[in-house]
Design an enzyme around this catalytic site. Structure first.
Site, short mmCIF file in Angstrom:
data_model
loop_
_atom_site.label_atom_id
_atom_site.label_comp_id
_atom_site.label_asym_id
_atom_site.label_seq_id
_atom_site.Cartn_x
_atom_site.Cartn_y
_atom_site.Cartn_z
N ASP A 31 -8.34 1.33 -8.38
CA ASP A 31 -7.53 0.63 -9.40
C ASP A 31 -7.87 -0.86 -9.45
OD1 ASP A 31 -6.45 -0.20 -7.01
OD2 ASP A 31 -4.44 0.59 -7.37
N ASP A 65 -5.90 -6.69 5.67
CA ASP A 65 -4.62 -6.01 5.46
C ASP A 65 -4.27 -5.04 6.59
OD1 ASP A 65 -6.68 -4.24 4.83
OD2 ASP A 65 -6.19 -4.12 2.71
C1 GLP Z 1 -8.32 0.37 0.95
C2 GLP Z 1 -8.37 -1.03 1.58
C3 GLP Z 1 -9.32 -1.95 0.84
C4 GLP Z 1 -10.60 -1.17 0.56
C5 GLP Z 1 -10.30 -0.11 -0.47
C6 GLP Z 1 -11.49 0.80 -0.78
O1 GLP Z 1 -7.09 0.69 0.43
N1 GLP Z 1 -7.09 -1.67 1.68
O2 GLP Z 1 -9.56 -3.11 1.60
O3 GLP Z 1 -11.57 -2.04 0.03
O4 GLP Z 1 -9.16 0.62 -0.17
O5 GLP Z 1 -11.63 1.80 0.17
P1 GLP Z 1 -12.95 2.67 0.33
O6 GLP Z 1 -13.99 1.74 0.85
O7 GLP Z 1 -12.60 3.73 1.31
O8 GLP Z 1 -13.27 3.18 -1.03
#
Ligand code: GLP
Length: 253
Positions: free
Chosen positions: A136, A67
């Site tokens: 979420d 993304d």
């Molecule tokens: C972000 C990304 C995801 C990621 C998630 C968790 O928004 N778009 O690909 O897995 O949130 O993030 P974190 O690893 O910082 O908890």
């Protein structure tokens, strides 16, 4: 689905690196689907170390990221492109032309989402997709919704995601409202899927996603449809709810 609960974040990162290194060694021109967020940082540091030690090479590896925020150029310090270059691509021997992300600076969503789908198809699909999980239950930026996405989509971020990701920005208002994300079907079509999670904040949603109802309200629950190709590696804190409710379903290290 195999679920490994590791003692610490470092152990989780090393185990994930073993998994990815095996993929890279056995298929040196693999297409790796990569993720951002804080979860894979330890894994990326480990891969950088192994590449420097000549245990693995990214020379023929191709990558597609999950993304990117809409409205950010690749050189913007908040962009996922910048994040990936700083934490992995600039520190391993991958040719820059082998690296792909959605282009957040393309305002034409129809064109950009179609381009990214064509690109993934032209690479022959994804061999190994790495995933984190949002609070979420989102994967990539596929937020809770009333239908699972198919191909790449432009998504409006939920308030909870904006809040969670605001730690990387000056304020919640600075977090872009929209993002491009690889679709759920594309993720499920990957040859293998490696899901990582750490910290107690992920314990509840992880159990719900892996053992609850398959519903677009919890996007990660879609992984249950292809459970035989999913490997989950988590630390003790993230695994505590699964261990409590389904002790027979996990390997504890
Ligand atoms: C972000 C990304 C995801 C990621 C998630 C968790 O928004 N778009 O690909 O897995 O949130 O993030 P974190 O690893 O910082 O908890």
């Amino acid at each position: 689905m195999t679920i490994h609960i590791c003692k610490t974040y470092q152990d989780m990162s090393r185990r994930a690196a073993d998994f990815m290194a095996a993929q890279i060694t056995l298929k040196p021109d693999s297409v790796l689907g990569l993720a951002t967020g804080s979860t894979p940082l330890g894994l990326y540091a480990e891969l950088v170390k192994r590449c420097a030690g000549k245990q693995i090479s990214f020379r023929s590896i191709r990558t597609v990221n999950l993304d990117e925020y809409c409205g950010l150029t690749p050189d913007d310090e908040q962009s996922y492109s910048y994040f990936m270059h700083r934490n992995l691509f600039d520190r391993v021997d991958i040719p820059k032309e082998n690296v792909h992300l959605p282009d957040g600076s393309n305002p034409d969503a129809a064109a950009e989402t179609a381009r990214y789908d064509r690109l993934i198809e032209s690479l022959g699909g994804i061999d190994l997709q790495l995933l984190g999980i949002g609070h979420d239950g989102h994967i990539g930026f596929n937020e809770p919704s009333d239908a699972f996405s198919v191909g790449t989509v432009k998504i409006r971020l939920t308030d909870s995601t904006v809040e969670a990701n605001s730690r990387f920005f000056s304020s919640p208002e600075a977090v872009p409202e929209y993002a491009y994300s690889m679709g759920c079907r594309t993720i499920l079509n990957a040859g293998r899927i490696l899901l990582l999670a750490n910290g107690s904040g992920k314990a509840g949603i992880l159990e719900k996603a892996l053992f609850g109802a398959v519903t677009p309200e919890v996007p990660a629950s879609v992984l249950q449809l292809v459970s035989d190709k999913v490997t989950v590696v988590v630390d003790r804190e993230a695994g505590e709810e699964i261990l409590r409710k389904h002790p027979g379903a996990v390997t504890v290290e």
